[in-house]
Design an enzyme around this catalytic site. Structure first.
Site, PDB file in Angstrom:
ATOM      1  CG  HIS A  48      29.169  33.235  53.114  1.00 50.61           C
ATOM      2  ND1 HIS A  48      28.689  34.310  53.815  1.00 50.61           N
ATOM      3  CD2 HIS A  48      29.064  33.545  51.792  1.00 50.61           C
ATOM      4  CE1 HIS A  48      28.321  35.257  52.963  1.00 50.61           C
ATOM      5  NE2 HIS A  48      28.529  34.817  51.726  1.00 50.61           N
ATOM      6  CG  HIS A 287      30.052  30.841  48.305  1.00 47.40           C
ATOM      7  ND1 HIS A 287      31.373  31.168  48.488  1.00 47.40           N
ATOM      8  CD2 HIS A 287      29.357  32.004  48.422  1.00 47.40           C
ATOM      9  CE1 HIS A 287      31.468  32.476  48.703  1.00 47.40           C
ATOM     10  NE2 HIS A 287      30.263  33.007  48.659  1.00 47.40           N
ATOM     11  CD  GLU A 436      47.519  54.467  41.999  1.00 46.10           C
ATOM     12  OE1 GLU A 436      47.181  53.315  41.635  1.00 46.10           O
ATOM     13  OE2 GLU A 436      48.213  55.212  41.287  1.00 46.10           O
ATOM     14  CG  PHE A 462      45.261  58.453  39.998  1.00 45.38           C
ATOM     15  CD1 PHE A 462      44.424  58.318  38.895  1.00 45.38           C
ATOM     16  CD2 PHE A 462      46.511  59.021  39.805  1.00 45.38           C
ATOM     17  CE1 PHE A 462      44.824  58.739  37.631  1.00 45.38           C
ATOM     18  CE2 PHE A 462      46.924  59.444  38.552  1.00 45.38           C
ATOM     19  CZ  PHE A 462      46.078  59.308  37.456  1.00 45.38           C
ATOM     20  CG  HIS A 498      46.290  63.232  35.091  1.00 41.57           C
ATOM     21  ND1 HIS A 498      45.876  62.286  34.183  1.00 41.57           N
ATOM     22  CD2 HIS A 498      47.531  62.855  35.485  1.00 41.57           C
ATOM     23  CE1 HIS A 498      46.827  61.384  34.032  1.00 41.57           C
ATOM     24  NE2 HIS A 498      47.840  61.696  34.816  1.00 41.57           N
TER      25      HIS A 498
HETATM   26  C1  LIG Z   1      35.402  42.814  46.580  1.00 37.40           C
HETATM   27  C2  LIG Z   1      34.346  41.777  46.711  1.00 37.40           C
HETATM   28  N1  LIG Z   1      33.662  41.408  45.628  1.00 37.40           N
HETATM   29  C3  LIG Z   1      32.677  40.494  45.730  1.00 37.40           C
HETATM   30  C4  LIG Z   1      32.364  39.947  46.938  1.00 37.40           C
HETATM   31  C5  LIG Z   1      31.210  38.968  47.068  1.00 37.40           C
HETATM   32  N2  LIG Z   1      31.744  37.598  47.290  1.00 37.40           N
HETATM   33  C6  LIG Z   1      31.808  37.078  48.503  1.00 37.40           C
HETATM   34  S1  LIG Z   1      32.493  35.556  48.512  1.00 37.40           S
HETATM   35  C7  LIG Z   1      32.690  35.586  46.834  1.00 37.40           C
HETATM   36  C8  LIG Z   1      33.313  34.416  46.124  1.00 37.40           C
HETATM   37  C9  LIG Z   1      34.571  34.064  46.732  1.00 37.40           C
HETATM   38  O1  LIG Z   1      35.059  32.888  46.215  1.00 37.40           O
HETATM   39  P1  LIG Z   1      36.155  32.103  47.041  1.00 37.40           P
HETATM   40  O2  LIG Z   1      37.168  33.036  47.548  1.00 37.40           O
HETATM   41  O3  LIG Z   1      36.612  30.986  46.194  1.00 37.40           O
HETATM   42  O4  LIG Z   1      35.360  31.609  48.299  1.00 37.40           O
HETATM   43  P2  LIG Z   1      34.680  30.179  48.520  1.00 37.40           P
HETATM   44  O5  LIG Z   1      33.586  30.056  47.524  1.00 37.40           O
HETATM   45  O6  LIG Z   1      35.733  29.173  48.326  1.00 37.40           O
HETATM   46  O7  LIG Z   1      34.173  30.255  49.921  1.00 37.40           O
HETATM   47  C10 LIG Z   1      32.232  36.777  46.312  1.00 37.40           C
HETATM   48  C11 LIG Z   1      32.257  37.110  44.872  1.00 37.40           C
HETATM   49  C12 LIG Z   1      33.111  40.358  48.052  1.00 37.40           C
HETATM   50  N3  LIG Z   1      32.875  39.887  49.275  1.00 37.40           N
HETATM   51  N4  LIG Z   1      34.121  41.243  47.903  1.00 37.40           N
END
Ligand SMILES: Cc1ncc(C[n+]2csc(CCOP(=O)(O)OP(=O)(O)O)c2C)c(N)n1
Length: 694
Positions: A48, A287, A436, A462, A498
């Site tokens: 990334h 990204h 939680e 939960f 529950h």
């Molecule tokens: C819980 C979770 N859901 C989805 C992802 C997959 N994911 C990685 S980065 C991202 C987008 C993040 O956006 P942002 O925080 O704005 O990062 P930027 O594009 O600015 O680097 C997603 C959905 C993840 N890593 N964790």
């Protein structure tokens, strides 16, 4: 959204640079960070680049060059107790952190950056604690790093209140966390940041990479919160509208945050994702994909970076090198700590013990006393037995830090005389509120910080809400203890919402999570002791709401509880073995009586921890479950994990949701009675007889 949708226009980067470098200006250093990130992603063809490119100046302001950084760390000793913590909650931007660790002098050679995301490298796809020196927590699941940081800041505040003395400040560090829009969209950020505001964690500083982009494109279509107002409503100090590409502006915001000690701070940094990539900056295409050779070449030109991939000029290394400054910071702390040791020798020794995670030297005596008391407890719900153990443990282990997600009176996680955490940071119990997920992630942060064995309670059902934090605890091998009560249809009238059914089975799927389901007070004590002694992994204690009879045990049986499974009712010439956990153990024993009356001798095995039992040597397992003797497991939960144990045998379990009714009626209805179990054993032994050649 199409790729070309951009956020508000940003000032254009200055591009002309002298060749070769005369000196490492801040701009040059930012470029070095950018190029390392881009080159590593390019080499891996994976990663990334957008975030490291967009956050380079923010990183520079925090980590500094020429010894002017805000972050107090020592690359030579990433474990120095009073270092500032830095958490990269937007963990997909891992290359930014790896570049910083490499450049500032951690034991992370350039070869490791060249092996970004490769098997066995110290630069895994997302930061992993224990793999890369200087990485404080494993991040990647968005939002959780932020919640870990809240836990770290809480741990610091608690330890400071406990150990600092007038004129002797030995705990005094900050927790910095970087985060993106993704972290802010995740619900756990609300839970954790609301809690951080309430607790007034003034040494927590969050840096928001406000680039308006997430994977699907420009976030306006799905994320229009007024984030500064949101955090102000939590009670945070918010620095709005900072130009994230102006390191001096970020530095000024950091100084304002450091000056604010009564509340956590959020610094809102407006940035451009992929900053510096000539055609891709500001778009979501940057990204999470390598830029491609042409774009990287154009970027080198545009930024005036004539060097080969992974080449860093000496001047840049010199500028980033934080080793001397770090050694000085740590040495100053050690001097302070020696003065503290002189003034308060026992406290100093206790602080060192706590931070090392060692149990007290008289732990064996403490554990034996707790076991002994539990053996006397008689019939009691295992949640109640757990509360007794907690009280005894807490009296001897000041590092034990409890809490519950607003179910203290049900989980029975508090103990007589315990103080709840107050504004000054004193106290050993936290009402986490109905949060939680944050509770589990904050507990992870506390365990990572050191000085505490956190435990927290909620209903077993939960545990789903916090599941990924449980998984992260297991991945990070953290000693955290989850008290999960109301562990079956025995919940009764609250009904199927529950009543856990699949939870024990699904928790057992998490590698490294020890799942205990004790049958009485003595097994509950053994489970707690095992959990406290487990330095390298989390434990889940599944406890009953309803009272359970206490079992008689020999000394050998008592000792064998820790092996996860043992023969509770031995039987010469057993025609079958009934294996049971928790509340079903007493039912199995009663079924055994009935079967004896019918001329079918059976043994009963109690198996409070399946994983532990399976980890025993073959000879022990065969002694408990003799090969060739049919097995039947009884557990008021999903049967799946048990099939591997029973082979051609049988499992009495739950394959549907429960019902709303008194517990006794439910046990009857779902076949958890001595008679029903005895019938299933009879059917099993008959089937085995029929299948044998006459
Ligand atoms: C819980 C979770 N859901 C989805 C992802 C997959 N994911 C990685 S980065 C991202 C987008 C993040 O956006 P942002 O925080 O704005 O990062 P930027 O594009 O600015 O680097 C997603 C959905 C993840 N890593 N964790």
């Amino acid at each position: 959204m199409p790729d070309d949708v951009k956020g508000p226009a940003m000032p254009v980067l200055a591009t002309a640079r002298p060749h070769p470098l005369a000196s490492a200006t801040p701009e040059t250093c930012a470029t070095a960070l950018r190029m390392l990130a881009v080159d590593a992603v390019e080499a891996a063809r994976s990663g990334h680049p957008g975030m490291p490119l967009g956050m380079a100046e923010i990183a520079l302001a925090l980590w500094g060059t020429g010894g002017n950084g805000v972050l107090r760390h020592n690359p030579a000793n990433p474990g120095w107790p009073d270092r500032d913590r830095f958490v990269l909650s937007n963990g997909h931007g891992s290359m930014l952190l790896y570049a910083l660790l490499h450049l500032t002098g951690y034991d992370l050679p350039i070869e490791e950056l060249k092996r970004f995301r490769q098997f066995g490298s110290r630069t895994p796809g997302h930061p992993e604690v224990g793999v890369t020196p200087g990485v404080e927590t494993t991040t990647g699941p968005l939002g959780q790093g932020l919640a870990n940081a809240v836990g770290m800041a809480l741990a610091e505040k608690l330890l400071a209140a406990e150990f600092n003395r007038p004129g002797h400040t030995i705990v005094d560090h900050r927790t910095f966390v970087s985060l993106g829009d993704g972290c802010l969209m995740e619900g756990v950020s609300h839970e954790a940041c609301s809690l951080a505001g309430t607790l007034g964690l003034g040494k927590l500083v969050a840096l928001w990479d406000d680039n308006g982009i997430s994977i699907d494109g420009h976030v306006e279509g799905w994320f229009r919160d007024d984030t500064p107002a949101r955090f102000e409503a939590y009670g945070w100090h918010v620095v709005r509208g900072v130009d994230g590409h102006d390191a001096q502006a970020v530095r000024a915001a950091l100084d304002a945050a450091l000056a604010t000690t009564d509340r956590p701070s959020l610094i809102c940094c407006r940035t451009e994702i992929g900053r510096g990539a000539p055609t891709k900056a500001g778009t979501h295409s940057v990204h999470g994909a390598a830029l491609g050779a042409a774009e990287v070449a154009a970027m080198r030109d545009a930024l005036g970076w004539p060097y080969a991939p992974f080449h860093v000029p000496d001047e840049v290394y010199q500028a980033f090198d934080a080793r001397e400054q770090g050694a000085g910071l740590e040495a100053a702390w050690r001097t302070r700590f020696e003065a503290y040791r002189q003034a308060f020798p026992p406290l100093a020794a206790e602080f060192e013990r706590r931070m090392a995670g060692d149990l007290p030297t008289d732990w064996p005596r403490i554990a034996a006393a707790i076991r002994g008391a539990a053996a006397e407890a008689g019939a009691v719900a295992t949640r109640k037995a757990s509360q007794e153990v907690i009280g005894r443990l807490a009296a001897q282990l000041p590092e034990l830090f409890g809490g519950s997600a607003d179910l203290t009176g049900s989980n029975l996680t508090d103990w007589p005389g315990v103080r709840r955490v107050n504004d000054e940071g004193a106290g050993r119990y936290l009402s986490y509120g109905v949060r939680e997920f944050a509770m589990a992630a904050v507990m992870n942060g506390m365990a990572l910080h050191g000085g505490f064995i956190p435990f927290g309670g909620t209903f077993l059902t939960f545990s789903d809400y916090m599941r990924n934090a449980l998984r992260m605890a297991a991945l990070m091998r953290l000693r955290v203890i989850h008290v999960l009560t109301h562990d079956s249809i025995g919940v009764g009238e609250d009904g199927p919402t529950h009543q856990p059914v699949e939870h024990a089975a699904s928790l057992r799927l998490i590698p490294g999570l020890a799942v205990w389901r004790p049958c009485d007070a003595e097994e509950t004590a053994a489970a707690w002791i095992a959990a406290v002694e487990e330095h390298a992994g989390p434990s889940a204690l599944l406890l009953s709401r309803q009272g359970l009879p206490g079992q008689e045990r020999t000394v050998e049986q008592r000792t064998a509880i820790a092996r996860g499974g043992y023969i509770l009712a031995p039987q010469e010439g057993a025609q079958a073995v009934i294996v049971a956990t928790g509340s079903e153990v007493s039912l199995a024993l009663a079924a055994r009586e009935r079967l004896a009356g019918a001329g079918i001798p059976v043994a009963v095995v109690s198996m409070p921890c399946l994983e532990r039992f399976l980890a025993q040597p073959r000879a022990y397992r065969d002694a408990v479950l003799p090969p060739g003797v049919p097995r039947l497991v009884v557990e008021a939960g999903h049967p799946d994990p048990w099939w591997k144990l029973v082979g051609d045998g049988d499992v009495v379990g739950m394959t549907t949701f429960g019902e709303s009714a008194p517990a006794d009626a439910l046990f009857e209805h779902f076949g958890f009675t001595p008679d029903a179990i005895a019938e299933r054993v009879k059917a099993l032994t008959a089937k085995v007889r029929a299948s044998k050649p006459s």
